[in-house]
Scaffold this active site. Sequence first.
Site, PDB file in Angstrom:
ATOM      1  N   GLU A  59      23.365  23.084  23.418  1.00  0.00           N
ATOM      2  CA  GLU A  59      23.839  24.633  23.426  1.00  0.00           C
ATOM      3  C   GLU A  59      24.316  25.236  22.218  1.00  0.00           C
ATOM      4  OE1 GLU A  59      25.936  25.446  27.131  1.00  0.00           O
ATOM      5  OE2 GLU A  59      25.645  27.569  26.819  1.00  0.00           O
TER       6      GLU A  59
ATOM      7  N   SER B 209      34.398  29.013  26.333  1.00  0.00           N
ATOM      8  CA  SER B 209      35.216  30.053  25.874  1.00  0.00           C
ATOM      9  C   SER B 209      35.613  29.799  24.483  1.00  0.00           C
ATOM     10  CB  SER B 209      35.993  30.541  26.914  1.00  0.00           C
ATOM     11  OG  SER B 209      37.220  29.748  26.984  1.00  0.00           O
TER      12      SER B 209
ATOM     13  N   GLU C 139      38.637  30.318  23.943  1.00  0.00           N
ATOM     14  CA  GLU C 139      39.972  29.758  24.217  1.00  0.00           C
ATOM     15  C   GLU C 139      39.456  28.035  24.046  1.00  0.00           C
ATOM     16  OE1 GLU C 139      38.904  32.563  25.617  1.00  0.00           O
ATOM     17  OE2 GLU C 139      40.526  33.642  24.484  1.00  0.00           O
TER      18      GLU C 139
END
Lengths: 399, 377
Positions: A244, A381, A383
């Site tokens: 991905e 994400s 983060e």
Amino acid sequence: MDLSYTQDEIAFREEVRGFLDEKLPEELSAKVASGVVLSKADHDRWHAILNEKGWLAPNWPEEFGGCAWNAVQRHIFEEESARANAPRIVPFGLSMLAPVLMKFGSDAQREHYLPRILSGEDWWCQGYSEPGAGSDLASLKTRAVRDGDHYIVNGQKTWTTLGQYANKIFCLVRTDTNVKQQEGISFLLIDMDTPGIEVRPIKLLDGTPEVNEVWFTDVRVPVENLVGEENMGWTYAKYLLTHERTNIAGVGFSQAALASVKRMARQERHNGKPLIENAHFAARLAQVEIDLMAMATTNLRIISKAAAGQAPGVESSMLKVKGTIIRQELNDLARRAAGPYAMPFASETIDGDNDPVGPGYAAPTAAKYFNNRKLSIFGGSNEIQRGIIAKTLLAGGAK
Amino acid sequence: MNFELTEEQQMLQDTMRRFLSERYDTATRNAILDSAQGYSSEIWAQMAELGIVGALFSEDDGGFGGAGFDISTVFEELGRAGVVEPLLDTAILGGGLIARLGNDAQKEMLVEVIAGELQLALAHGEPESRYDLSRVTTRIESQGGKMVLNGRKAVVVNADAASHLVVSARESGEDDDESGISLFLLPADAPGVSMRGYPLFSGGRAAEITLDGVEVDDATRLGAAGEAFDALASQIAAAEVALAAETLGAMETAAALTRDYLMTRKQFGRPIGSFQALQHRMADMMIELEQARSAVILAAGHLEDAAPERDRHISAARNLLGRAGRLVAEDSIQMHGGIAMTQEYELAHIAKRIVMADHRFGDTDTQLERFIALSAA
């Protein structure tokens, strides 16, 4: 050091450009350029054109019908496709599930599913995230309980992109609740028309019909739809996520977005002069362009180092963070450039016709700005990515 | 120095906060956003009844407020609740210009405005004018012995709900001159006025207006011929204070939602607010929020100053709000994750109100330019 492409690579770029000139339908590139949401038929059309040429699966080995391009060729193809405003290739079957099946699937699964992905007969969607399992994916709760030669699946998946078009879903499900979270997960292939599955669209803040909730109530899935071994799904899921993250930098998308902002800024007039000559706007634009030039080169450096087909680790996290910041900054600049004409809600329902209010380029800018806030949220994400980078850098260091 | 609201302003704030928290919940607002009209007549009538419209006009004009801090108090509350009802367009822009320039007959309309019985819109911006306040190419022309308006007006917020429009047009001078601009108060259905209405991305509606031989005369003129620019600039200044305060209110809500979410959303077995990476972002948001509050106070407190000093503070506020607002909107969405991307969740609408405010009356960069120009003088 030599910053130039090889003769072969230059020739390949020419070949790709020629193909796009000839085969990319103008209706499609116009839609992509103006930010119009593509229909299933649009996606299918481009899928079929690429399949006919044999260019649909750049990352697949030739034995399965792929083109076995190396990393630089894939980069060139992505860059040229974005520049030409070609539709994005829907990745769920081609670049997410397929590598998992090639590595961990059975012969029967490979023989059955891979050709159907190429032909477009199957449209796959991804059943990973759940309402309670986002960044912490391993906490997922959708249960699959063995009952003879079936699994009975109950639970809910969410953020299922383009699930409304899919006839198949690959799912992470919990098959053992008595072990560590990561050790009780399995990877199941499920027909979307199995009784007990319900797809509910999620209305996004920009109005696009893009993501869905998928609910499972006593859904019976044949055991032969298990990929690999039971309770080994987390290993496969992580393998899939590395795929991905290929093209995670989105260099091509950013280059296309930069060109589009420049076109807008040449047409918009600010206090009697083209906006592109305005010092403040020009400075913002230049800074993003400088960042993009460097990031494109970082991307190439990493690509040229990585063996074909292998996604690097911490570098891909760096590319994800910087790449999404740049894309989002360009979306912000497009919104600014549009001025007051960013305000109208560009819906096809306006007046019952499709004429944009104001210049056509302005219409989708606000929606795009908000929609692409997702870039720093999904696929791990930013983060989470920074956490991976820091963990790698500081491993064993801070005591 | 005294940073307290007056007793009246405090009461107004309490009343509004109670009313909006009871009557303007997320479900209600989402239904309004989905409606064809784009605002609720019922809510509008109730707000007028509570005196919220009246608070935006001076006693001379039939209200009981109208000063900078009255405006900022009202709009901060509207922003907190994500209200899309067109107070800015009807009361501050339309009503404010009538109050400032209208003759006695025209001012009678203010009674109905304050009572919530009619809606107004300012038709000033044009397809090519972007944020340039003095650029008016709509012309007043003589046609068959009559005065007529010809031109186009762009993104006229609240136009298709308005019974009357305040329309700017050029009496004399070049396209960009400040002098030579006139205003007219016209029925929205005057012959020659045609509209294409549409919804706005962050709620409410606007229209593109074509003026084709619209007859005007001295009775429909608002203020003196060719001398409307100063009044227009003053009322836009008031609207900018309103918009900045509204954005501040929306930022407060975004920060509050984010704080709650950080404390309740669990991942990896603990509240996500226990992660330092998010704690520091939340702290930065609160720092910027207090900066924004002070910037709004400065702008509101200087609204009655002479134009250069007034506009310098307003540009400062709007530039700061543009930067801080973007940070708060984007970081709130980021810290929420996917849920903030859904229209049903309150933050989505609030974030849109914050960001899209940047597209009215001059964006962050335009405000910076004006601040630089006014500070150099």
